[in-house]
Design a protein around this motif. Structure first.
Motif, PDB file in Angstrom:
ATOM      1  N   SER A  39      38.912 -29.318  22.616  1.00  0.00           N
ATOM      2  CA  SER A  39      40.006 -29.663  23.522  1.00  0.00           C
ATOM      3  C   SER A  39      41.153 -30.335  22.777  1.00  0.00           C
ATOM      4  O   SER A  39      42.330 -30.050  23.025  1.00  0.00           O
ATOM      5  CB  SER A  39      39.492 -30.577  24.639  1.00  0.00           C
ATOM      6  N   VAL A  53      38.282 -32.364  29.978  1.00  0.00           N
ATOM      7  CA  VAL A  53      37.499 -31.143  29.779  1.00  0.00           C
ATOM      8  C   VAL A  53      36.025 -31.484  29.577  1.00  0.00           C
ATOM      9  O   VAL A  53      35.141 -30.911  30.223  1.00  0.00           O
ATOM     10  CB  VAL A  53      38.035 -30.343  28.575  1.00  0.00           C
ATOM     11  N   PRO A  92      37.412 -26.132  31.191  1.00  0.00           N
ATOM     12  CA  PRO A  92      38.845 -26.296  30.909  1.00  0.00           C
ATOM     13  C   PRO A  92      39.735 -25.991  32.097  1.00  0.00           C
ATOM     14  O   PRO A  92      40.735 -26.692  32.325  1.00  0.00           O
ATOM     15  CB  PRO A  92      39.090 -25.314  29.750  1.00  0.00           C
TER      16      PRO A  92
END
Length: 323
Positions: free
Chosen positions: A55, A68, A272
């Protein structure tokens, strides 16, 4: 733009620590000490760490947030019935590492090194679950059209990466003259078993998958509506995970006996999108949806950690659905 409470929670560093404590609590309730679930727990820790690095490195969120990984922890807690599976933990860990390595190769077709490591990890996952090799052609296609990092060098590197774990293990089986184990392992690729009644999806598993699918769909619609605000690389990565997650969901519906392993890949692809939605969306409706979803996730996590509650919920839902 006005920030709602869910936006502040999503951007707070405290969120990931709260989710981590909640996740550890579910592991303890699910039998961490009584069933000695240390290896699966280590796999989850490593997976969460790689989710953080992916991420951060890929800039999956345009604001500073660990959402995330936080979402992944909460979603994983809803699937606590998969905790005892070492194969599920290993496949999830290998898959997130493989995706991370592939994303690094974005628009760099000469990066055979990261491609090799990506498919080496996929080959490692296939040792625990050989059917994961079905995803290879899809990964090649997505790499061609979305990552634009595919040529004959990276193709050869992918083949070498897939074969490397078996090259390392083959001397052991040759020394033992145990060729049946190797043959039986790869037999799973050519012989498709029809699921039996005991392998069919239980009501709780259906609810968890349906909730994740619904929330991911809403999040994906929001993402693509606001995608002009994202970098091109970010859009391509999200598109990659969208098609991969959809393919794995179809795989689950066709072969529900592999649910416990495949759901880990679904969570990696869905996290995500859900994190992006709750982090950047600003509206009262999203605020209410955030807290309502959290209540549902916590409830499902508590149900899935207790075998008694799990059996009772499955029975109750079956009775309701059957009238």
């Amino acid at each position: 733009m006005e920030k709602y409470l869910h936006n502040r929670i999503a951007e707070s560093q405290l969120t990931i620590y709260v989710c981590a404590l909640f996740g550890i609590f579910t592991w303890i309730v699910a039998g961490l000490f009584t069933q000695h679930l240390w290896i699966p727990l280590i796999c989850i820790f490593a997976t969460c760490y790689l989710m953080i690095e992916m991420s951060r490195h890929m800039i999956l969120l345009r604001v500073r947030s660990w959402m995330v990984t936080s979402v992944f922890m909460v979603l994983n807690a809803c699937c606590a019935f998969t905790y005892p599976s070492i194969a599920a933990g290993a496949v999830g860990l290998c898959m997130v590492f493989s995706l991370f390595m592939l994303f690094i190769t974005y628009q760099n077709p000469h990066d055979a090194g990261h491609t090799f490591w990506a498919y080496l990890s996929l080959g490692g996952a296939s040792i625990f679950f050989v059917q994961v090799l079905y995803l290879m052609p899809l990964l090649w296609v997505l790499t061609i059209f979305l990552l634009q990092s595919f040529n004959w060098r990276t193709w050869v590197a992918s083949l070498l990466g897939i074969l490397a774990p078996y090259w390392l293990l083959s001397p052991i089986f040759i020394y033992r003259q145990d060729f049946d184990t190797i043959a039986n392992h790869f037999a799973g690729l050519v012989s498709i078993q029809m699921p039996e009644d005991a392998d069919m999806l239980t009501p709780i598993k259906i609810v968890v998958l349906a909730l994740i699918a619904l929330l991911t769909t809403i999040s994906a619609l929001h993402f693509w509506r606001e995608s002009y605000k994202e970098r091109i690389r970010t859009r391509q990565i999200y598109n990659f995970m969208q098609w991969l997650g959809l393919a794995v969901c179809v795989f689950i519906l066709l072969q529900p006996q592999h649910y416990d392993i495949l759901i880990r890949i679904v969570l990696i692809c869905a996290s995500p999108y859900i994190a992006h939605f709750f982090t950047v969306a600003h509206s009262k409706i999203v605020n209410y949806l955030f807290f309502g979803t959290m209540v549902l996730f916590v409830t499902l996590a508590m149900i899935s950690t207790s075998e008694t509650l799990l059996n009772y919920s499955n029975t109750l839902l079956s009775q309701l659905w059957n009238g």
